[in-house]
Design a protein around this motif. Structure first.
Motif, PDB file in Angstrom:
ATOM      1  N   TRP A  25       0.824  -1.206   0.000  1.00  0.00           N
ATOM      2  CA  TRP A  25       0.000   0.000   0.000  1.00  0.00           C
ATOM      3  C   TRP A  25       0.859   1.258   0.000  1.00  0.00           C
ATOM      4  O   TRP A  25       0.507   2.264  -0.630  1.00  0.00           O
ATOM      5  N   SER A  26       1.990   1.200   0.690  1.00  0.00           N
ATOM      6  CA  SER A  26       2.867   2.362   0.766  1.00  0.00           C
ATOM      7  C   SER A  26       3.512   2.667  -0.582  1.00  0.00           C
ATOM      8  O   SER A  26       3.679   3.838  -0.956  1.00  0.00           O
ATOM      9  N   VAL A  27       3.867   1.627  -1.330  1.00  0.00           N
ATOM     10  CA  VAL A  27       4.408   1.838  -2.686  1.00  0.00           C
ATOM     11  C   VAL A  27       3.366   2.504  -3.572  1.00  0.00           C
ATOM     12  O   VAL A  27       3.663   3.458  -4.321  1.00  0.00           O
ATOM     13  N   ILE A 140      12.330  15.595  -1.116  1.00  0.00           N
ATOM     14  CA  ILE A 140      12.052  14.182  -1.362  1.00  0.00           C
ATOM     15  C   ILE A 140      11.206  13.550  -0.258  1.00  0.00           C
ATOM     16  O   ILE A 140      11.055  12.336  -0.209  1.00  0.00           O
ATOM     17  N   ASN A 141      10.666  14.401   0.612  1.00  0.00           N
ATOM     18  CA  ASN A 141       9.832  13.873   1.697  1.00  0.00           C
ATOM     19  C   ASN A 141       8.660  14.799   1.946  1.00  0.00           C
ATOM     20  O   ASN A 141       8.730  16.012   1.708  1.00  0.00           O
ATOM     21  N   ARG A 200      11.250  -2.875   5.799  1.00  0.00           N
ATOM     22  CA  ARG A 200      10.944  -1.848   6.807  1.00  0.00           C
ATOM     23  C   ARG A 200      10.896  -0.468   6.154  1.00  0.00           C
ATOM     24  O   ARG A 200       9.990   0.329   6.421  1.00  0.00           O
ATOM     25  N   GLY A 201      11.870  -0.177   5.334  1.00  0.00           N
ATOM     26  CA  GLY A 201      11.856   1.114   4.649  1.00  0.00           C
ATOM     27  C   GLY A 201      10.664   1.256   3.718  1.00  0.00           C
ATOM     28  O   GLY A 201      10.047   2.329   3.626  1.00  0.00           O
ATOM     29  N   SER A 202      10.294   0.161   3.049  1.00  0.00           N
ATOM     30  CA  SER A 202       9.224   0.211   2.057  1.00  0.00           C
ATOM     31  C   SER A 202       7.878   0.578   2.662  1.00  0.00           C
ATOM     32  O   SER A 202       7.101   1.318   2.054  1.00  0.00           O
ATOM     33  N   GLY A 211      11.706   8.981   4.496  1.00  0.00           N
ATOM     34  CA  GLY A 211      11.177   7.967   5.399  1.00  0.00           C
ATOM     35  C   GLY A 211      11.683   6.582   5.057  1.00  0.00           C
ATOM     36  O   GLY A 211      11.992   5.780   5.949  1.00  0.00           O
ATOM     37  N   PHE A 212      11.781   6.302   3.761  1.00  0.00           N
ATOM     38  CA  PHE A 212      12.309   5.003   3.330  1.00  0.00           C
ATOM     39  C   PHE A 212      13.769   4.851   3.744  1.00  0.00           C
ATOM     40  O   PHE A 212      14.146   3.845   4.358  1.00  0.00           O
TER      41      PHE A 212
END
Length: 260
Positions: A25-27, A140-141, A200-202, A211-212
């Motif tokens: 979902w995060s991707v 980038i965030n 975890r990063g994903s 965040g990644f």
């Protein structure tokens, strides 16, 4: 004897009903964010939001149920380690396999775990904040709004519980469970550390690439420490403290520090 294929299938299924699903979902979320007309740095990622702010009692029920259900995959993982211990784990005299003890998810060393966890939180926290600020500065965030609960009497306690829930879920599943299962499946130590850290990063990609990167680095550090200590409790303590500072700190300071 449990086969390698069975062990790997089990891990993907556990991830599929927990943090692996969050990663997918995060991707999708970061793709959606990147295809907006608004720049990523101008967007906000809201966490710990009220569901029914006009009815605080119902909102509290939503928050507590969400926290309770959120730790279920962690205890599922520990149950699987107990009921299907896999190769290399001896049974106790009562035929039980002490998954909690093997993972170091217990209260046998409270002082040591607290001291190590606090030191680890301090070592991770300040560089993490600097990385977040740098990622925002270069675009980038997103801006992470870490706490968005209505101002009820239970706001701070719920944020603390939410921090503990995140810590238990992530450290038990991503470290205590996966490290044992993947080792039993024949993976080498650094493959396990890196794959776990990337997952975890994903599932933090919804926040942006900062965040990644930050959480992937944290995953490598936490994973390496776990391979040395075989105790997940210091990681749970550290993660809880990091999230308490982020959640509660944001709730208390968001109206006073505009850069948050």
């Amino acid at each position: 004897m449990t086969s390698r294929r069975s062990l790997l299938t089990e891990t993907w299924l556990v991830l599929g009903v927990s943090l692996g699903a969050s990663a997918i979902w995060s991707v999708l979320r970061i793709i959606e964010r990147l295809t907006r007309e608004v720049a990523l740095s101008q967007q906000t990622s809201a966490m710990n939001s009220s569901v029914t702010p006009d009815r605080p009692w119902l909102d509290l029920a939503y928050q507590l149920v969400g926290i309770g259900l959120g730790v279920v995959p962690a205890f599922l993982a520990l149950h699987l380690l107990t009921s299907r211990p896999g190769p290399g784990v001896a049974a106790t005299a009562h035929g039980e396999h002490p998954a909690y003890r093997l993972a170091g998810f217990d209260l046998r060393k409270p002082l040591q775990d607290t001291v190590r966890g606090t030191a680890l939180a301090a070592a991770i926290g300040l560089p993490g904040l600097a990385l977040y600020a740098a990622a925002k500065a270069i675009g980038i965030n997103t801006t992470v709004a870490a706490a968005n609960l209505a101002g009820a009497w239970w706001t701070i306690p719920v944020l603390v519980l939410a921090a503990a829930q995140n810590a238990i879920l992530e450290e038990v599943v991503m470290v205590a469970y996966l490290f044992r299962r993947w080792a039993q499946a024949g993976w080498n130590q650094w493959t396990i550390i890196v794959v776990s850290a990337l997952i975890r990063g994903s599932y933090h990609l919804y926040q942006g690439f900062g965040g990644f990167i930050g959480n992937a680095i944290m995953g490598v550090v936490f994973g390496w420490i776990y391979t040395r200590t075989k105790r997940v409790m210091p990681l749970v303590v550290a993660h809880t403290l990091l999230d308490v500072v982020a959640f509660v700190g944001y709730a208390l300071l968001k109206d006073h520090l505009t850069w948050l």
